[in-house]
Design a protein around this motif. Sequence first.
Motif, PDB file in Angstrom:
ATOM      1  N   SER A  51       0.760  -1.092   0.121  1.00  0.00           N
ATOM      2  CA  SER A  51       0.084   0.183   0.073  1.00  0.00           C
ATOM      3  C   SER A  51       0.910   1.499  -0.049  1.00  0.00           C
ATOM      4  O   SER A  51       0.363   2.179  -0.673  1.00  0.00           O
ATOM      5  CB  SER A  51      -0.901  -0.074   1.266  1.00  0.00           C
ATOM      6  N   ASP A 172      -5.578  -1.191  -5.120  1.00  0.00           N
ATOM      7  CA  ASP A 172      -5.101  -1.899  -3.840  1.00  0.00           C
ATOM      8  C   ASP A 172      -6.069  -2.579  -3.146  1.00  0.00           C
ATOM      9  O   ASP A 172      -7.129  -2.517  -2.552  1.00  0.00           O
ATOM     10  CB  ASP A 172      -4.841  -0.568  -2.783  1.00  0.00           C
ATOM     11  N   GLU A 173      -5.964  -4.078  -3.404  1.00  0.00           N
ATOM     12  CA  GLU A 173      -6.613  -5.036  -3.109  1.00  0.00           C
ATOM     13  C   GLU A 173      -8.296  -4.578  -3.231  1.00  0.00           C
ATOM     14  O   GLU A 173      -9.039  -4.631  -2.269  1.00  0.00           O
ATOM     15  CB  GLU A 173      -6.453  -5.435  -1.658  1.00  0.00           C
TER      16      GLU A 173
HETATM   17 MG   LIG Z   1      -2.212  -2.448   2.200  1.00  0.00          MG
END
Ligand SMILES: [Mg+2]
Lengths: 320, 298, 481, 335, 305
Positions: A51, A172-173
């Motif tokens: 991240s 991000d995910e």
């Molecule tokens: Mg993360």
Amino acid sequence: MLELRNVSKTYSVKQGMFSSPKPLKAVNDVSLKIGRGEVLGLVGESGCGKSTLAKILLGLEQPTEGQVLVDGKELGAQNRSELARRIQPIFQDPYSSLNPRKSIYDIISLPLRVHNVGDSASQEKAVREILDIVGLPARVMNTYPSQMSGGQRQRVAIARALIMKPEIVICDEPTSALDVSVQSQILNLLADLRREFGLTYLFISHNLAVVEHLANRVAVMYLGRIVEEASVEGLFDRSRHPYSDALLQSVLTPDPNKGVPDTHLGAAYPNPIAPPSGCHFHPRCAKAMPQCSQVAPQTVATEDGRVECHLFDSAQTSAA
Amino acid sequence: MTQTADPLLQDIIGPTPGQLLRKRIFGHQGLLIGGVVLALLVIVALFAPYIAPHDPYAQSLLARMEPPVFLGGTWEHPLGTDHLGRDYLSRLIYGARVSLMIGVVAALISGLIGTAMGVAAGYFGGRVDAVVTFLINVRLAMPVVLVALAVVAIFGGSLTVVILVLGLLLWDRFAVVMRSSTLQVRGREYVAAARAIGCSNTRIVMSEIMPNIVNNLIVVVTLEMAHAVLLEAALSFLGLGVQPPTPSWGLMVSEGKQMMLFEPWLVLIPGFVLFALVLAINLLGDGLRDVTAPENRN
Amino acid sequence: DKSEDVLNVAFTKELENVDSYFNSSREGVVLQRAVWDGLIYRDPITNEYKGNLATSWEWIDDLTLELKLREGVTFHNGEPFDADDVVYTVNFVAEEQNGVKTQRNVNWMKSAEKIDQYTVRINLKAPFPAAIEFLSGPVSMYPNEYYAEVGPSGMGLEPVGTGPYKVVSVDPGKHFVLEKYEGYHDSPKGQPEVGTVDIRTIPDVNTQMAELFNGSLDLIWQVPSDLAEKLEQMGKFTVANESTMRIGYLTLDAAGRTGEDNPFTDVRVRRAVAHAIDREALVSALLKGKSQVISTACFPSQFGCDQDVVSYEYDVEKAKALLAEAGYPDGFKTEFYAYRNRDYAEAISSFLNAVGIDTDFKMLQYSALRELRMKSGTPVSFQTWGSYSINDTSAITSQFFKLGSLDDARDEEVAGWLDTADSATDPEVRKENYSKALKKIADQAYWVPMFSYNTNYVFSQDVAYTPTADEVLRFTDMEWK
Amino acid sequence: MTDTPILSVRNLTLDIPVGGGTLHAVRGIDFDLNRGETLCIVGESGSGKSLTSLAIMGLLGKKISRKADQLSFDGIDLMKTSQRGMRKLRGLRMSMIFQEPMTSLNPAYTIGDQLTEALLLHKPVSKDQARARAVELLEKVGITAAESRLSQYPHQLSGGLRQRVMIAMALMCEPELIIADEPTTALDVTIQAQILRLLVDLQKELGMAMILITHDLGVVARVADKVAVMYAGELVETGPATAVFQSPAHPYTRGLLRCIPVPGKTERGAELGTIPGIVPSLVGDVTGCPFRTRCDHAVAACREPIPLREHASADHNFRCVHANGHAQNSEEVPA
Amino acid sequence: MLRFILKRAGLAILVALTVSLISFSLLFLSGDPATAIAGEHASDQDVEAIRRIYGFDRPMLVQYWDWLVSALRGDFGESYYFKLPVASLIMDRLSITMTLGVCGISFALLTAVPLGVAAAIKPNSLIDRLALFLSVAGQAMPSFWFGLILIVVFSIQLGWLPPSGTATPLHFVMPTIVLGYYAMPAIMRLTRAGMLEVLSSDYIRTARAKGAPEGLVMFKHALRNAIIPVVSLAAVQMGFMLGGSIVVESIFALHGAGYLAWESISRNDLPTVQALILVFSMFYIVFTFLADVLNAWLDPRMRAG
Ligand SMILES: [Mg+2]
Ligand SMILES: Nc1ncnc2c1ncn2[C@@H]1O[C@H](COP(=O)(O)OP(=O)(O)OP(=O)(O)O)[C@@H](O)[C@H]1O
Ligand SMILES: Nc1ncnc2c1ncn2[C@@H]1O[C@H](COP(=O)(O)OP(=O)(O)OP(=O)(O)O)[C@@H](O)[C@H]1O
Ligand SMILES: [Mg+2]
């Protein structure tokens, strides 16, 4: 088109009340390139710096060292709104990524309003169009995030990211908070959008199956460093780094005839504030050699990427 | 689809946050009671000249301390008269103005100061945060009553001075709460999204952060209003608050205190309305906290 | 508590320092009269001067007073009393550097000298007719050796005097215990009866009453009139009322210190103020007791306080007419200051409001108000003055009308008359000049004198006591029934 | 091992009173669990998996009403057992592992304290014996330097280690039944595999019955003997793991299996299968098939009570109006 | 740890200095204390002389510096009013205020914590409602009014308790209740909220899953965690209470520091007021510091990282 050159990010963190802050290298000397239209998958354990890397790319964090180049130009030097038009994020948590006090219309049209794109009529038209593209009915414009399900919210987040027609989307995910039945919808949508608009993705995930499904290239991250980078085929068919191996083995396919695999990894995840000496991975590595604990491995180029491991280091040297 | 009448489909798109809020408000007893009482008191205060039976300042030394009707007095003075023969009911009604005015304005001033400091500290962090935290510490370490008394003693107890003193002293809770709320909201991904979109700090604070912490702000406003009202009463009671002949409830208790043993109603009545006002504000505040608390929001 | 021979008394105010030269409060006077003696004694009833620590005195000239001292008197600590004590005390207090709190009580004295062991002379700075009055009041005699050793703060903590009561314990400001001094000399104050006097400071009058009800207090004083009235109706206590020398008055800015155009520079406005206030009502409804309406700028019993002056009756119409005449048909707005008796002040300001003088009420601490008045004056303020129980007009009128910083009239003529009166030794000359001054003050309405104060004493049925008009509790006069 | 199941559940129903009515969170579920067997309950978030496990442990709040025709543990009728009686069972004969290793340990006490607590409560052992057992178990769950870990606090351990501690804690009294509620969801993939392996090995070694709750079909396939697929409070399909994965009967099960990309099987970048729509609200009267709003094969009869059907064998059941889960042949099933 | 303490202490001193500077400049604004010292019967010359003797004609910072230097030596000057060293005056009064504060906070804790726990164990029960009522009423009750009512009821009507003074422990009963009641609502609410939060936490479920009896769950597992924030709050409240004892002390005629403060303000006794503000803030600072240390002890997460 997007390039990271030796980027590092160091946070200073306090652990207890009584200790003084210590430096934490969340991202450690990372170099990466993402070509136009490519999907780069970034995988790694929780806390390895994925991240943070994404935030650096988005300009939300300034790297402590190194440069970020977009189309060869340094990121910090470009103006903020220019950047915002080109790079947009989709976050992990569809609950916290939408402002609960704003209507869906406000949320999606915010980029247009910030950058003064068009008048309100054309903005509304754009919002309708993008809603249609992400598969939401226009009537949701006047509703609030709390009235929507997780999948619908993620679609809104995608709509917001795409309304400025960016070139690069940092995901991000984007599906890890969603149920599988919804996850597949979002994955399909992302794949469609990429085809349709020629988008470039940095796709962060810890679900290797998903990464394999979506990405062209994969980078494996461990404790702030990219330990292996390869094409999808390259990685999934013949991974090099022991950590990549372990990751691949841990993918549990729904196959009732197989048991739970043994990854041969040690139990403990190291403390990122005091990373192990030498190769950061050595305490957990099944193939660790004596020098692993002393010398940090070099980056070694492979046919479709690179790897950072003494196994190949020595192979290289002995070959040479 | 042919199944639109299917009960399972009904609330796929639920009520709007506004509808939910309204529903919770009308389902919250304390909030309703507090709100109604407070509204009544506000109306009384606003229309004091039309409601009060007498001039609150008109004294009649020959009709001092007449008892209220329920203790054998006359309807001429339903709640009796004070030690200078002024109509007690009228003074109570005008007193509502003083208390509310002090509560509202002091909370407003302290709210502005505290919110600005708290939001700045929470949003910018780092050195700004350190300075604000230090100031909050300093403020918390100063004994409020003592400092307020000292200041009023120095500058004299006019309404303006009391309001200013309270306004300048009671910002601590605003700063603390706004700081932590901002910190919390700042970490949300929608703020990161707004930054990635290219919003300016002002815009992020004003349109992304503020709307999400304004509910906490309102709760603190009510709490501090109650606090200011009580403090003013206490200062007036100690003789260093609002000055006579302004009818402040604390002052009325203080004036009636001398005769407390023989005419307890002189103390009980103003004390009770003070209690009722603060109670109403607190109920309202508690209620607002309940209905807007994040865990109740979804 | 009769059974234990302990008289429990409450003070309302905290006494700063028992040393009588270093406090300026009524409570201090009470203790001073109990613990110490003056050279002379004035009988509170007959106003006759009697010898106390001095047996006789004589003016050598205008500036020298010679006194013969009583022999065989000892201080509570056993130190014998003689001329050395007087000389030390007078020289100590007369020295400005020593910071006696109430300078005017002592600053008329220059020094004292010992003639022999029991004869002293006190030298004055200037002729001072009230010298005997002061010597019988605030000037008390201290033991020289002890005082030299411990100073004012030591004296405050462990007071030593020759008085009828000796101090057993002092908890500063809070609690004082006095015990009958068995070796008390044959003083005109009389011999103490009650064995122990236990004085506690209880600021809240309700608490005082509650303790009175449950028997843990025997005597309270300075009880507000409303309460005294109720207590009397209960029939369980003796309520005594005595007038005091304190008077309440408004001082008006006749000199224009707060601004040339101040309305109060106009005598018609000042007279209008005087007419606007129903002093009878104030006295009958608020002050009650032995209070009286007064019209002079002094207390009637004071020497030279001529009562034959203009008096303004309560007349709202007349007040309004006067205001209109002065050019204020609709009244005007003014600040109104006060520092004590908030209720009286409030009532007075309310009377002013009724004739159109719109008051902005300001209650300040005494010191703050005094400072304000000294610096820039105030348009109207409600003041009181107790003359420090000195029965002489110089103790009040001369304090305020001799062009000092608290003089709002600044009338040179009045100041001149007062100067003459203050320094003359001939009583007639004094009376005549005081009278002139007082007449002009009343006529010009520089002040609006209103009422004299009274004090209520409430004590249990076991106690026998007749209070005096000078607002001093005299424990020697108290007995168990 | 034996014929009598250690756990037997018939028509378990859980109702929760909520603001606007009653939430029928779990509706009439049946299953049996034999000694030494592993049952996986799989289902989407909010389908009632956790509630079911808590209902078995008797740990539901007072608010939630629990009804069942049968709920017996080793012949003991749990519906009739007092709180006291339940406390005697919990920790001793049945224990539980929770999802969040980060918050499931009390931050104020040491690992040792918390590990030994259950043993000291239930068995007449000395503190030292309890500690010895704790060390033994910590070693068994793969924690090094076990002795010194006992005096550490939870915050000093990483997530994986904490989950191991939780497992050790659950095993302290050698329970006969262990319920693991999503024990690996909060963990990283690599750690997840380790923990699962550990659990399975221990279960085999100690011969415990285990209920493993998860939403990950991959986990189910690798671990389960029996599978129960839960959707919106109902068990839509139950059966032996191989049977369910090889020939899923219920449209929902089939849908789920199509949603996940399987390396090596699913074509890279190809369109994944989806289940449109979202999970319905269960507040108010719920009749018929809860999946009908998302089902391609929904017909009017889906609103009526749904029969329980057998698929291939007697222990592979599913609930659907369609006799064979409909058009099974026309649908291409991966796996 | 040492570093932490030093840093904390440094911060505390800085806070104390700032508070003292603020209060000093505030009181400096109050104008000339000479008149106050001189008293009611002083003449102009008296005032002038006093001004010179005490040095009030010097610039403020000079006066502050002087004050600070001697304050560091424990010398807060001499009270204008009592002519006694301020330090000894305050020490003398402080014992009463401290007694009152300790009694008050004990009363608050002893009522609030059990009530809060009981309310959290059975939310919406009768006891929860009672606790809520007590706390809402407590927050709205002006303490001066509450004190007066207690006096009327318990001293005058019933005659059970002495209305004023400090002679016996009985004298402290009503002041303790009034002062403690002021701090009770906040503590109770926090206990209740903390307990509720803790009770719904995963580790409580873990404890129950082990078969721990309810008593053990409540008092071993839950309370220990819920009490941590209460400790800080109690410290803060204690600091506030001492500062807020002015009202209580004046009603019950307790000659404590609070009452001294009020009287000193009325008398313009600057050295005393100044010292009292500093003393009260020091209490707050010290209490919060102690609370931090106690918290660190209670909460292992805060112990050495
Ligand atoms: Mg993360
Ligand atoms: N603002 C910050 N201050 C201090 N440390 C931080 C900060 N943000 C991240 N870190 C630390 O940096 C490291 C990398 O964090 P990051 O969030 O990038 O990990 P991640 O790979 O995205 O993990 P996850 O999979 O859990 O999202 C972590 O150890 C984290 O604790
Ligand atoms: N105490 C409660 N009060 C109200 N509703 C509850 C409560 N506990 C659970 N529910 C609701 O019951 C339903 C089932 O919850 P449960 O926790 O069993 O789901 P789950 O299948 O375990 O989901 P997850 O995978 O998210 O853990 C959910 O809709 C949940 O919101
Ligand atoms: Mg669950």
